[in-house]
Design an enzyme around this catalytic site. Sequence first.
Site, PDB file in Angstrom:
ATOM      1  N   ASP A  80       6.175  -1.755 -10.523  1.00 59.50           N
ATOM      2  CA  ASP A  80       5.113  -1.268  -9.634  1.00 59.50           C
ATOM      3  C   ASP A  80       4.231  -0.222 -10.342  1.00 59.50           C
ATOM      4  OD1 ASP A  80       3.956  -1.185  -7.109  1.00 59.50           O
ATOM      5  OD2 ASP A  80       5.310   0.371  -6.362  1.00 59.50           O
ATOM      6  N   HIS A 182      -1.616   6.165  -0.088  1.00 57.49           N
ATOM      7  CA  HIS A 182      -0.181   6.285  -0.396  1.00 57.49           C
ATOM      8  C   HIS A 182       0.430   7.467   0.362  1.00 57.49           C
ATOM      9  CE1 HIS A 182      -0.209   3.913  -4.400  1.00 57.49           C
ATOM     10  NE2 HIS A 182       0.549   3.272  -3.534  1.00 57.49           N
ATOM     11  N   SER A 215       3.334   2.690   4.330  1.00 51.68           N
ATOM     12  CA  SER A 215       3.984   3.687   5.204  1.00 51.68           C
ATOM     13  C   SER A 215       2.948   4.385   6.072  1.00 51.68           C
ATOM     14  CB  SER A 215       4.710   4.741   4.364  1.00 51.68           C
ATOM     15  OG  SER A 215       5.725   4.144   3.610  1.00 51.68           O
ATOM     16  N   THR A 237       7.343   5.426   1.044  1.00 51.62           N
ATOM     17  CA  THR A 237       7.614   6.719   1.697  1.00 51.62           C
ATOM     18  C   THR A 237       8.512   6.561   2.928  1.00 51.62           C
ATOM     19  OG1 THR A 237       5.417   7.361   0.987  1.00 51.62           O
ATOM     20  CG2 THR A 237       6.535   8.863   2.489  1.00 51.62           C
TER      21      THR A 237
HETATM   22  O1  G3H Z   1       3.573   0.860  -4.466  1.00 51.86           O
HETATM   23  C1  G3H Z   1       4.164   1.459  -3.567  1.00 51.86           C
HETATM   24  C2  G3H Z   1       3.601   1.541  -2.233  1.00 51.86           C
HETATM   25  O2  G3H Z   1       2.245   1.372  -2.243  1.00 51.86           O
HETATM   26  C3  G3H Z   1       4.178   2.577  -1.377  1.00 51.86           C
HETATM   27  O3  G3H Z   1       3.286   3.248  -0.530  1.00 51.86           O
HETATM   28  O4  G3H Z   1       4.688   5.213  -0.039  1.00 51.86           O
HETATM   29  O5  G3H Z   1       2.659   4.728   1.296  1.00 51.86           O
HETATM   30  O6  G3H Z   1       4.674   3.293   1.505  1.00 51.86           O
HETATM   31  P1  G3H Z   1       3.870   4.185   0.620  1.00 51.86           P
HETATM   32 ZN    ZN Z   2       1.398   1.434  -4.256  1.00 50.80          ZN
END
Ligand code: G3H
Ligand code: ZN
Length: 288
Positions: A80, A182, A215, A237
Amino acid sequence: MIIFKDILLQALKEHWATGHFNFSELDQARAIVEACAELRSPAILGTSEGERNHVGLTEAVAIRDAFRKDFNIPIFLNADHTKSVEAAKAAIDAGYDSIHIDLSALSFEENVAGTKEIAAYAHGKNSEISVEGELGYLRGESKIQKEKIEVRSEDYTHPDQAKIFVERTGVDRLAIVVGNIHGISLDEPNLDIERIRAIRGCIPEEVALVLHAGSGIPDAQIKAAIEAGIANIHINTDIRVAYMSGLRRSLEEHADEVVIYKLDTGAIESLKAVLKEKLLLFNSVNRI
Ligand code: G3H
Ligand code: ZN
């Protein structure tokens, strides 16, 4: 064995989305795979650069392979938010199924050049490796934000540019910026669903659209995003918070316990509960 690309196309056609969940500990990876297996959903395990530095590239691949033996579901491992061509090549060489090359902070031409290099490198090694590029500027980090983050109009992905980016790079997936941030932000995100639809209409069906920063987005917006053509949703998150709050509770309730795997139980239970909520929300239950 079914490949990631085919599952994403199936998801698009059947109006559901695969969940991409990050991990940095073996027990978190196991919780993700168990939750997916119990609900008959494909499991996409993700490691950011920080998470995979902690786990180890070789170890992350070995964990995936072990779970593939133990669980009868499709399991894919994604590198990622990989911020350099070198780091992406290292993950491909280590045996990752999928690479997210994220050069979105660079100029459009630099982003195209690096992403194209990685798509060619990955597909040259194995045509089944799925490569994701990113276009637009995605703000925030996977944590509970303490300050307000404003998404600016220039951050958004433009449909015409997305079409050119996909054509020039040869990616299998495209991460887009449509009001997502994010982490859990102070203000409720407001996704531009029409823009998702417009981007979807500009790129070939076999190229999947990815929504990062899942999230903290209200359920109705997630469902609308899937209807508009999102086939893969990243969550970090929400699961980090679930795991840590479960662990904190265990530590408080069993202050004298020194056996970490016993304290882990509460963290895993709360993590699995959130994972299952997400799989239900993404409508990915009973798809395999
Ligand atoms: O690549 C990881 C995600 O985009 C996580 O995003 O922490 O807002 O769920 P988030
Ligand atoms: Zn991401």
